[in-house]
Design an enzyme around this catalytic site. Structure first.
Site, PDB file in Angstrom:
ATOM      1  N   LYS A 203      92.795 -73.799 -79.642  1.00 25.44           N
ATOM      2  CA  LYS A 203      93.979 -73.174 -81.013  1.00 25.44           C
ATOM      3  C   LYS A 203      93.916 -71.626 -80.600  1.00 25.44           C
ATOM      4  O   LYS A 203      93.840 -70.687 -81.499  1.00 25.44           O
ATOM      5  CB  LYS A 203      93.419 -73.430 -82.696  1.00 25.44           C
TER       6      LYS A 203
ATOM      7  N   ASP B  95      90.650 -77.969 -77.478  1.00 26.96           N
ATOM      8  CA  ASP B  95      90.597 -77.821 -78.657  1.00 26.96           C
ATOM      9  C   ASP B  95      90.554 -76.292 -79.035  1.00 26.96           C
ATOM     10  O   ASP B  95      89.312 -76.492 -80.156  1.00 26.96           O
ATOM     11  CB  ASP B  95      90.269 -78.752 -79.776  1.00 26.96           C
TER      12      ASP B  95
ATOM     13  N   LYS C  23      87.806 -85.298 -77.411  1.00 24.85           N
ATOM     14  CA  LYS C  23      88.270 -83.998 -77.659  1.00 24.85           C
ATOM     15  C   LYS C  23      86.909 -83.073 -77.665  1.00 24.85           C
ATOM     16  O   LYS C  23      85.621 -83.073 -78.091  1.00 24.85           O
ATOM     17  CB  LYS C  23      88.566 -83.396 -79.317  1.00 24.85           C
TER      18      LYS C  23
ATOM     19  N   ASP D 287      96.561 -65.242 -80.047  1.00 24.28           N
ATOM     20  CA  ASP D 287      97.292 -64.435 -79.696  1.00 24.28           C
ATOM     21  C   ASP D 287      98.075 -63.629 -79.624  1.00 24.28           C
ATOM     22  O   ASP D 287      99.016 -64.005 -79.180  1.00 24.28           O
ATOM     23  CB  ASP D 287      95.814 -63.352 -78.841  1.00 24.28           C
TER      24      ASP D 287
ATOM     25  N   ARG E  34      83.975 -87.642 -87.119  1.00 21.15           N
ATOM     26  CA  ARG E  34      83.059 -88.176 -88.348  1.00 21.15           C
ATOM     27  C   ARG E  34      83.732 -90.372 -87.869  1.00 21.15           C
ATOM     28  O   ARG E  34      81.602 -90.860 -88.473  1.00 21.15           O
ATOM     29  CB  ARG E  34      82.713 -87.795 -89.447  1.00 21.15           C
TER      30      ARG E  34
ATOM     31  N   THR F 234      95.161 -80.019 -90.888  1.00 21.26           N
ATOM     32  CA  THR F 234      95.032 -81.066 -92.182  1.00 21.26           C
ATOM     33  C   THR F 234      93.860 -80.792 -93.655  1.00 21.26           C
ATOM     34  O   THR F 234      94.032 -81.322 -94.720  1.00 21.26           O
ATOM     35  CB  THR F 234      94.332 -82.537 -91.578  1.00 21.26           C
TER      36      THR F 234
END
Length: 232
Positions: free
Chosen positions: A61, A59, A32, A64, A211, A119
């Site tokens: 997002k 990614d 990603k 608009d 991570r 999330t």
């Protein structure tokens, strides 16, 4: 389409991401590329990672007015990514425009998925900050249904909602789930989390892991552990 682990390469430079990817000499993980890396290095970083043989989830997002998103998706479709996304909160019309812009003249396109609720968002913050008073699972299902109605391939959602999304939108409607942590790991700033094995059991199609892999002492071993728990 089988399950897969997507590694969130949330790095701030090409040097850092290539230093990380160089560790993977056998299986090339699906990666990603998020805002941090894309804004730091631009479209060229996508092309260079693609050349290395990685599938890419871009990614960014988008959110608009419909025409702006449509034109932006037309540009992104030229980068040969495998998946990209937008916010379902931008309305069905925006999602329909995005799909139109993303589709190339020959009819091919990357997978297009919608973000339902992040999330890091829980019921309290959704109510207090966004003034959305409905239960969060109802909101997520409504956004997912809108994404399907607009013709999208799936949604980004918490693994806690993956099976409900499939129940609402069908088994072929993809669920891409961040918020995945090992049982013995730190959950960081995520509030709605699940282990890879639990995500597999509940029906996630893709898990996005950052991570726990990128910050691990042995990233390749951590990645292989994710694959073993979720895919194999």
């Amino acid at each position: 389409m089988g399950r897969d682990v997507i590694v969130a390469c949330d790095f701030s430079s090409a040097e850092a991401v290539f230093s990380f990817l160089d560790k993977f000499t056998e299986r090339k993980p699906f990666v990603k590329i998020g805002m941090e890396l894309f804004y730091a290095e631009g479209p060229q970083i996508v092309k260079e990672i693609k050349k290395r043989g990685h599938k890419i989830f871009l990614d960014l997002k988008l959110h608009d007015i419909p025409n702006t998103v449509k034109k932006s998706m037309a540009v992104l479709s030229n980068l040969d990514v495998d998946m990209t996304n937008l916010h379902a909160g931008g309305t069905c019309r925006m999602m329909e425009g995005a799909l139109e812009g993303l589709t190339r003249p020959d009819g091919t396109r990357p997978l297009l998925i919608a973000v339902t609720q992040l999330t890091s968002t829980d019921q309290q913050s959704m109510e207090e900050d966004l003034l959305i008073k409905e239960p969060i699972d109802k909101v997520v299902m409504h956004y997912a249904a809108n994404a399907k109605k607009a013709g999208l391939d799936g949604v980004v959602c918490s693994p806690l909602e993956a099976q409900k999304v499939h129940d609402t939108c069908g088994e072929k409607f993809l669920t891409v789930t961040p918020g995945v942590r090992f049982a013995d790991g730190d959950i960081g700033d995520q509030k709605r989390v699940m282990t890879p094995a639990q995500a597999k059991e509940i029906g996630s199609d893709y898990i996005v892991v950052g991570r726990p892999i990128t910050a691990a002492d042995d990233p390749v071993a951590a990645y292989n552990r994710c694959v073993a728990e979720f895919v194999d």
